[in-house]
Design an enzyme around this catalytic site. Structure first.
Site, PDB file in Angstrom:
ATOM      1  N   HIS A 123      28.992 -30.035  37.132  1.00 30.41           N
ATOM      2  CA  HIS A 123      30.287 -30.652  36.801  1.00 30.41           C
ATOM      3  C   HIS A 123      31.341 -30.260  37.844  1.00 30.41           C
ATOM      4  CE1 HIS A 123      33.437 -32.056  33.878  1.00 30.41           C
ATOM      5  NE2 HIS A 123      34.169 -31.199  34.580  1.00 30.41           N
ATOM      6  N   GLU A 124      31.471 -28.971  38.081  1.00 34.39           N
ATOM      7  CA  GLU A 124      32.480 -28.517  39.045  1.00 34.39           C
ATOM      8  C   GLU A 124      32.115 -28.944  40.468  1.00 34.39           C
ATOM      9  OE1 GLU A 124      35.198 -27.649  37.874  1.00 34.39           O
ATOM     10  OE2 GLU A 124      34.510 -27.263  35.836  1.00 34.39           O
ATOM     11  N   HIS A 169      34.327 -34.710  45.210  1.00 37.93           N
ATOM     12  CA  HIS A 169      35.487 -35.607  45.216  1.00 37.93           C
ATOM     13  C   HIS A 169      36.527 -35.100  46.219  1.00 37.93           C
ATOM     14  CE1 HIS A 169      38.338 -38.077  42.357  1.00 37.93           C
ATOM     15  NE2 HIS A 169      38.200 -38.644  43.540  1.00 37.93           N
TER      16      HIS A 169
END
Length: 681
Positions: A467-468, A474
């Site tokens: 997730h991180e 991004h």
């Protein structure tokens, strides 16, 4: 005294010189940074030339770079490696920074120049990115008081200054409460049910604290296995209540008055700016667009989840009755969920941990990023670190071009707040034809290595890392011109898409076989275990969805308050009573009088999720729909990944997020993919 924060960073890629920075450097650096930033603003406002995009909007976006860099270093470390002195500096510097921010947003001469360019926007030959920057700059002023009269501007300044300090204090109190509790066990029988690795970790913690026996804390790698596996119900109750009463005790770390003051000030700020509530103010600039739409979204998710959640809660309660538990309590939920999962799926998550050695999972995330986006990660030792546990990487593409610096900080320690997050020490931008690349960091609190074992992650920790890492990608793949539109500078209900979509690879055999290898034998995780992971992935998903929606409802309850909610006739006096009322439609477990979630709800009272917690669920709709596309074309299909990179990851906030999503997917997201994945259809 030479101040490293004020010198050019003569380090690889201009990375922060962490090893040279001392606490006494921060205040002088902030003072100088603000002085230089003020001069840059004066240069814009005093320009005798007519306002243009370049001499006003572009100049404004690139102003304050030094101050921004100093702030990112200080406040990131204040979360990951703080101490009493840093917290005092934060309390000193926070109002100064707020005052400077207000000086900019309430600067009439500056706003007039921005407005003049904005009013000409249709006749200017601007690119879509330039037009978006112009609109955001204009709204940044108009939504933050530029059109107020002088008296109201002063009220706004006072509110913002107080809010910045209250938010800091809230976080400091939660950290103190987390670190002040320990469950000290000296009777070996009280360890019954606990995994070997958890016991070993607790023994190591006790040793570090010069105590006999075993010490468990509220840090997640200690708390989660205890509440999930400990057979001793009274001890589970003790640690659960301790976790639930952070900021809600009769001591100097109590956050009740702070919560009430924060929501009151946010409501009054919104009213001052012409909005019905803080939620209305915030959501105007989100994908959701309005408080009404968010409330409708949460209600819809609640209605979809409620039948399944109720059925699953009753199933769990009936299962616990076999153990003589007449009334299922919150400290029983994780324990009996795990037992029921083992019975239904012949599946104990502890048997997964040997296949998830931290280093292998890290390398797995890198291999997946390579296959999808052509990224290569090389661990390097020439980049300065703020703690010896931090890992540093140089990121390049397949052509050998430098993409980013990546910091990763994985284990809990004193001075580090709980949870996991992505942040950055430098954003990406393009200036004078030079693409200045970002410095990205993730901070987690994962199971530590022990004297006999490496760091072996739970499956939940594996998905958290991915997730991180999705957030980090991004940031790393950002490719925009202007710093304020770069990377994760997007709507808060869009920012979770890249992170949540990455979690999907953790459930796919083709991906797991790349990194899920037994730490002793090196054997790849057996197919039957992968099938069990997939089968168990929807286990109690109705309850999980119900819980997450309830947090969104609580957030909207606090931030949907109108300013007259704080008039003498309507004043809210009890945080606990207000919270209980908000949770009424989502309550399944009996209430615990000693506990209160709001007083430690850091996402909304310290982080940036006020009136935005719904975005986790909102982004799940996006990520489930997006991953359907990957599954249709192949989870490592480079063409699909390139589309995701080009239309989502690299674009930052340069375009409307729904437009970006439709360019990637070809249509708006459909909730059916999420409901199907969650077993709620």
């Amino acid at each position: 005294m030479t101040n490293p924060l004020l010198q050019k960073f003569n380090t690889p890629y201009g990375t922060a010189p962490f090893e040279q920075i001392k606490n006494e450097h921060y205040l002088p650096a902030f003072e100088q940074g603000i002085k230089e930033a003020k001069q840059e603003i004066d240069d814009i406002t005093n320009n005798n030339d007519a306002p243009t995009f370049n001499n006003t909007i572009k100049a404004l976006d690139f102003s304050g770079a030094k101050l921004s860099r100093i702030s990112s270093i200080f406040f990131n470390l204040n979360s990951a490696e703080t101490n009493d002195e840093m917290q005092k500096i934060a309390q000193k510097v926070s109002p100064i920074l707020t005052a400077f921010s207000n000086d900019v947003s309430l600067n009439t001469a500056l706003f007039n120049r921005v407005k003049e360019v904005y009013n000409q926007r249709k006749s200017l030959d601007l690119t879509p990115e330039e037009l978006m920057l112009l609109e955001k700059k204009y709204k940044g002023f108009s939504r933050n008081g530029a059109n107020l009269n002088d008296a109201d501007k002063e009220k706004l300044r006072a509110i913002d200054t107080e809010l910045s300090q209250l938010s800091l204090t809230f976080g400091e109190n939660v950290l103190a409460e987390t670190q002040n509790f320990e469950l000290h066990i000296t009777n070996e029988q009280d360890l019954s049910g606990l995994p070997e690795g958890t016991i070993e970790d607790a023994a190591q913690t006790a040793k570090e604290k010069n105590k006999e026996g075993w010490v468990f804390t509220l840090d997640f790698p200690s708390y989660i296995p205890f509440i999930t596996y400990a057979d001793n119900r009274e001890l589970r109750k003790k640690i659960a209540i301790a976790a639930g009463k952070k900021g809600f005790q009769d001591n100097k770390y109590n956050n009740e008055k702070i919560v009430l003051k924060i929501v009151e000030l946010r409501a009054k700020r919104a009213q001052l700016l012409g909005y019905n509530s803080h939620a209305h103010f915030v959501l105007e600039e989100r994908m959701a667009e309005s408080a009404e739409k968010v409330t409708s979204f949460l209600e819809n998710m609640l209605q979809k989840a409620k039948p399944k959640a109720t059925e699953q809660f009753n199933q769990l309660s009936e299962f616990a009755k076999k153990d003589g538990i007449d009334l299922l309590q919150k400290w029983d939920g994780s324990y009996y969920s795990e037992k029921l999962k083992q019975e239904l799926f012949d599946f104990d998550e502890e048997i997964l941990k040997p296949y998830f050695q931290l280093e292998n999972v890290i390398n797995g995330s890198f291999e997946i990023a390579k296959r999808l986006y052509g990224l290569l990660f090389k661990e390097v030792n020439n980049i300065e670190k703020y703690h010896k546990d931090v890992k540093t990487y140089e990121v390049t593409n397949e052509n050998g071009e430098f993409i980013a610096v990546y910091y990763a900080d994985f284990h809990p320690r004193p001075g580090k707040r709980n949870g996991a997050w992505k942040t950055g020490y430098k954003s990406q931008w393009i200036l004078d034809d030079q693409n200045s690349r970002p410095h990205i960091s993730i901070v987690c609190n994962f199971t530590k290595p022990t004297e006999t074992k490496p760091s072996l992650l739970t499956f939940n920790e594996v998905t958290t890392l991915f997730h991180e890492f999705g957030h980090a990608l991004h940031g790393m793949l950002a490719n925009t011109t202007y710093p304020s539109l770069s990377g994760t500078s997007v709507s808060w209900d869009f920012v979770e898409l890249p992170s949540q979509v990455m979690e999907n690879w953790c459930f796919e055999q083709e991906a797991l076989e790349l990194f899920a290898k037994h730490y002793k034998t090196g054997k790849v995780i057996p197919n039957e275990l992968i099938l069990k992971i997939k089968k168990a992935s929807n286990f109690l998903e109705g309850l999980q969805t119900f819980r997450q929606v309830s947090f969104g409802i609580l957030d909207m309850a606090w931030h949907g308050l109108s300013p007259n909610s704080f008039d003498s006739d309507n004043v809210i006096t009890s945080v606990k009573e207000f919270e209980s009322e908000a949770f009424k439609s989502t309550q399944l477990y009996p209430d615990v009088p000693e506990n209160c979630m709001s007083t430690a709800f850091s996402h909304i009272f310290q982080g940036g999720y006020s009136a935005g917690y719904y975005s986790y669920k909102w982004a799940e709709v996006l990520d489930a729909d997006a991953f359907e596309y990957f599954k249709e074309t192949g989870i490592f299909n480079r063409d699909t990944a390139t589309k995701f990179k080009d239309f989502v990851l690299s674009q930052g906030g340069t375009q409307n997020p729904m437009d970006l999503y439709k360019k990637f997917r070809g249509h708006e997201p459909k909730p059916d993919a999420l409901l199907k994945r969650a077993g709620l259809l």
